[in-house]
Design an enzyme around this catalytic site. Sequence first.
Site, PDB file in Angstrom:
ATOM      1  N   SER A  19      36.670  43.312 111.309  1.00  0.00           N
ATOM      2  CA  SER A  19      35.764  43.066 110.187  1.00  0.00           C
ATOM      3  C   SER A  19      35.583  41.565 110.047  1.00  0.00           C
ATOM      4  O   SER A  19      36.552  40.809 110.173  1.00  0.00           O
ATOM      5  CB  SER A  19      36.369  43.637 108.898  1.00  0.00           C
ATOM      6  OG  SER A  19      35.394  44.164 108.058  1.00  0.00           O
ATOM      7  N   ASP A  52      21.838  57.432 100.184  1.00  0.00           N
ATOM      8  CA  ASP A  52      23.179  57.234 100.761  1.00  0.00           C
ATOM      9  C   ASP A  52      24.124  58.324 100.243  1.00  0.00           C
ATOM     10  O   ASP A  52      24.744  59.025 101.045  1.00  0.00           O
ATOM     11  CB  ASP A  52      23.719  55.830 100.470  1.00  0.00           C
ATOM     12  CG  ASP A  52      25.136  55.673 100.984  1.00  0.00           C
ATOM     13  OD1 ASP A  52      25.314  55.416 102.179  1.00  0.00           O
ATOM     14  OD2 ASP A  52      26.079  55.872 100.186  1.00  0.00           O
ATOM     15  N   LYS A 101      28.851  58.460 108.214  1.00  0.00           N
ATOM     16  CA  LYS A 101      27.501  58.898 107.860  1.00  0.00           C
ATOM     17  C   LYS A 101      26.752  57.753 107.184  1.00  0.00           C
ATOM     18  O   LYS A 101      27.401  56.940 106.511  1.00  0.00           O
ATOM     19  CB  LYS A 101      27.502  60.142 106.973  1.00  0.00           C
ATOM     20  CG  LYS A 101      28.433  60.095 105.764  1.00  0.00           C
ATOM     21  CD  LYS A 101      28.176  59.292 104.540  1.00  0.00           C
ATOM     22  CE  LYS A 101      26.858  59.069 103.952  1.00  0.00           C
ATOM     23  NZ  LYS A 101      26.956  58.382 102.609  1.00  0.00           N
TER      24      LYS A 101
HETATM   25  P1  NAP Z   1      31.251  48.516 102.314  1.00  0.00           P
HETATM   26  O1  NAP Z   1      32.324  48.612 101.285  1.00  0.00           O
HETATM   27  O2  NAP Z   1      30.117  47.590 102.092  1.00  0.00           O
HETATM   28  O3  NAP Z   1      31.968  48.191 103.693  1.00  0.00           O
HETATM   29  C1  NAP Z   1      31.281  47.960 104.887  1.00  0.00           C
HETATM   30  C2  NAP Z   1      32.066  46.935 105.670  1.00  0.00           C
HETATM   31  O4  NAP Z   1      31.447  46.779 106.947  1.00  0.00           O
HETATM   32  C3  NAP Z   1      32.080  45.567 105.019  1.00  0.00           C
HETATM   33  O5  NAP Z   1      33.317  45.383 104.390  1.00  0.00           O
HETATM   34  C4  NAP Z   1      31.859  44.593 106.184  1.00  0.00           C
HETATM   35  O6  NAP Z   1      32.996  43.802 106.405  1.00  0.00           O
HETATM   36  C5  NAP Z   1      31.791  45.488 107.406  1.00  0.00           C
HETATM   37  N1  NAP Z   1      30.835  45.023 108.397  1.00  0.00           N
HETATM   38  C6  NAP Z   1      29.541  44.678 108.232  1.00  0.00           C
HETATM   39  N2  NAP Z   1      29.005  44.318 109.419  1.00  0.00           N
HETATM   40  C7  NAP Z   1      29.989  44.434 110.343  1.00  0.00           C
HETATM   41  C8  NAP Z   1      30.056  44.201 111.739  1.00  0.00           C
HETATM   42  N3  NAP Z   1      29.001  43.803 112.447  1.00  0.00           N
HETATM   43  N4  NAP Z   1      31.243  44.410 112.374  1.00  0.00           N
HETATM   44  C9  NAP Z   1      32.319  44.837 111.694  1.00  0.00           C
HETATM   45  N5  NAP Z   1      32.316  45.070 110.369  1.00  0.00           N
HETATM   46  C10 NAP Z   1      31.151  44.880 109.700  1.00  0.00           C
HETATM   47  O7  NAP Z   1      30.587  49.960 102.557  1.00  0.00           O
HETATM   48  P2  NAP Z   1      31.285  51.393 102.464  1.00  0.00           P
HETATM   49  O8  NAP Z   1      31.100  51.944 101.096  1.00  0.00           O
HETATM   50  O9  NAP Z   1      32.643  51.360 103.027  1.00  0.00           O
HETATM   51  O10 NAP Z   1      30.286  52.229 103.384  1.00  0.00           O
HETATM   52  C11 NAP Z   1      30.239  52.056 104.778  1.00  0.00           C
HETATM   53  C12 NAP Z   1      29.632  53.309 105.386  1.00  0.00           C
HETATM   54  O11 NAP Z   1      30.464  54.418 105.044  1.00  0.00           O
HETATM   55  C13 NAP Z   1      28.236  53.630 104.868  1.00  0.00           C
HETATM   56  O12 NAP Z   1      27.429  54.151 105.887  1.00  0.00           O
HETATM   57  C14 NAP Z   1      28.478  54.699 103.810  1.00  0.00           C
HETATM   58  O13 NAP Z   1      27.386  55.587 103.674  1.00  0.00           O
HETATM   59  C15 NAP Z   1      29.685  55.409 104.396  1.00  0.00           C
HETATM   60  N6  NAP Z   1      30.497  56.081 103.384  1.00  0.00           N
HETATM   61  C16 NAP Z   1      30.860  55.442 102.226  1.00  0.00           C
HETATM   62  C17 NAP Z   1      31.568  56.145 101.256  1.00  0.00           C
HETATM   63  C18 NAP Z   1      32.034  55.490  99.970  1.00  0.00           C
HETATM   64  O14 NAP Z   1      32.536  56.202  99.092  1.00  0.00           O
HETATM   65  N7  NAP Z   1      31.931  54.183  99.807  1.00  0.00           N
HETATM   66  C19 NAP Z   1      31.905  57.483 101.463  1.00  0.00           C
HETATM   67  C20 NAP Z   1      31.583  58.071 102.676  1.00  0.00           C
HETATM   68  C21 NAP Z   1      30.873  57.372 103.624  1.00  0.00           C
HETATM   69  P3  NAP Z   1      33.283  42.320 105.848  1.00  0.00           P
HETATM   70  O15 NAP Z   1      33.541  42.525 104.395  1.00  0.00           O
HETATM   71  O16 NAP Z   1      34.479  41.908 106.622  1.00  0.00           O
HETATM   72  O17 NAP Z   1      32.042  41.511 106.131  1.00  0.00           O
END
Ligand code: NAP
Length: 308
Positions: free
Chosen positions: A36, A169, A91
């Site tokens: 990350s 989403d 997803k």
């Molecule tokens: P998030 O909190 O914004 O986390 C995404 C992470 O991806 C960020 O912390 C960022 O890291 C990292 N990132 C961005 N570009 C990257 C790259 N090129 N290489 C490596 N890491 C990278 O988002 P999230 O809620 O976890 O959601 C992520 C995915 O999971 C989405 O598609 C969402 O639909 C899915 N999802 C989320 C949930 C939920 O409850 N949140 C539930 C199920 C599925 P840095 O901070 O280090 O920049």
Amino acid sequence: MEPTRIALVGMGKIARDQHLPAIAGDAGFSLAATVSPHDRGIDGIPHLDSLDDLLANGPAVDAVALCTPPQVRYDLATLALKRGIHVFLEKPPGATLAEVDVLQERARKTGSTLFAAWHSRFAAGVAPARAWLADRHVSKVEIVWREDVRVWHPGQAWIWEPGGLGVFDPGINALSIATHILPRPFFLRSGTLELPANRAAPIAAQLLFCDAAGAPITMDLDWRQTGPQSWDITIETDAGTCKLTRGGSVLTLPSGTEHSEDREYAGLYARFATLIRTGRSDVDTGPLKLVADAFLRARRETAEAFVE
Ligand code: NAP
């Protein structure tokens, strides 16, 4: 058998809330690294800033779980698949349908497993609902998915950008359940998307689908819900009502209500392990197709600007 060495890529909310505990609880996997750009990783596990760096400088991995926003997932999945590494896609599986097709073809050529994970399909009530509905006649479906974006997606700028899906989403989770449990396929008839004046993705949507036999399926998505949250699907059939609430974890049938422990991510990792062991992929783009159709077919309206 040796556990599959896996790297977790994208150490945000879902990686920490669900993937870390699921991997720790599954003897078939060992966490080899985290990746990350801005995160510091976790104690005792090698951490790298980019997948390029991981692949160039190790440690060696057999699989990656991509927990990043969807907009960057294609490039990361391609890097991994080119090296024959198995890929778990959070997803939605991509930012476009065509890019997911390209990934599937690449996985087929390299013999790697590509798994498009739909976590809501592993919610406790979903499999029994699917079994109960299999030989029912469905006359009407109502999907209500209303939550508070400030509570569930704080600071997630990517979610409002093109490819981030906005209210779809969470809404795609409902569609991943509906496409899995309803006995007939369905498609979009009409709809409205509400886009805040200052954002590129919808904050709400009202959609009307219909199934192959003409049964109406309404969907009400809204990110402005405060107070009690709604993640409910109600299905009217010739044998009574089937209701899934709390995102699919609680199932109510005419015979009573069932509520089991949340095992969504344990189920996903068990499935990923089986796919790897048997040399298969599992990529269902059905839910993403319905979202793409909403962007294609629904009317757009401008809503009040959204300020977090
Ligand atoms: P998030 O909190 O914004 O986390 C995404 C992470 O991806 C960020 O912390 C960022 O890291 C990292 N990132 C961005 N570009 C990257 C790259 N090129 N290489 C490596 N890491 C990278 O988002 P999230 O809620 O976890 O959601 C992520 C995915 O999971 C989405 O598609 C969402 O639909 C899915 N999802 C989320 C949930 C939920 O409850 N949140 C539930 C199920 C599925 P840095 O901070 O280090 O920049």
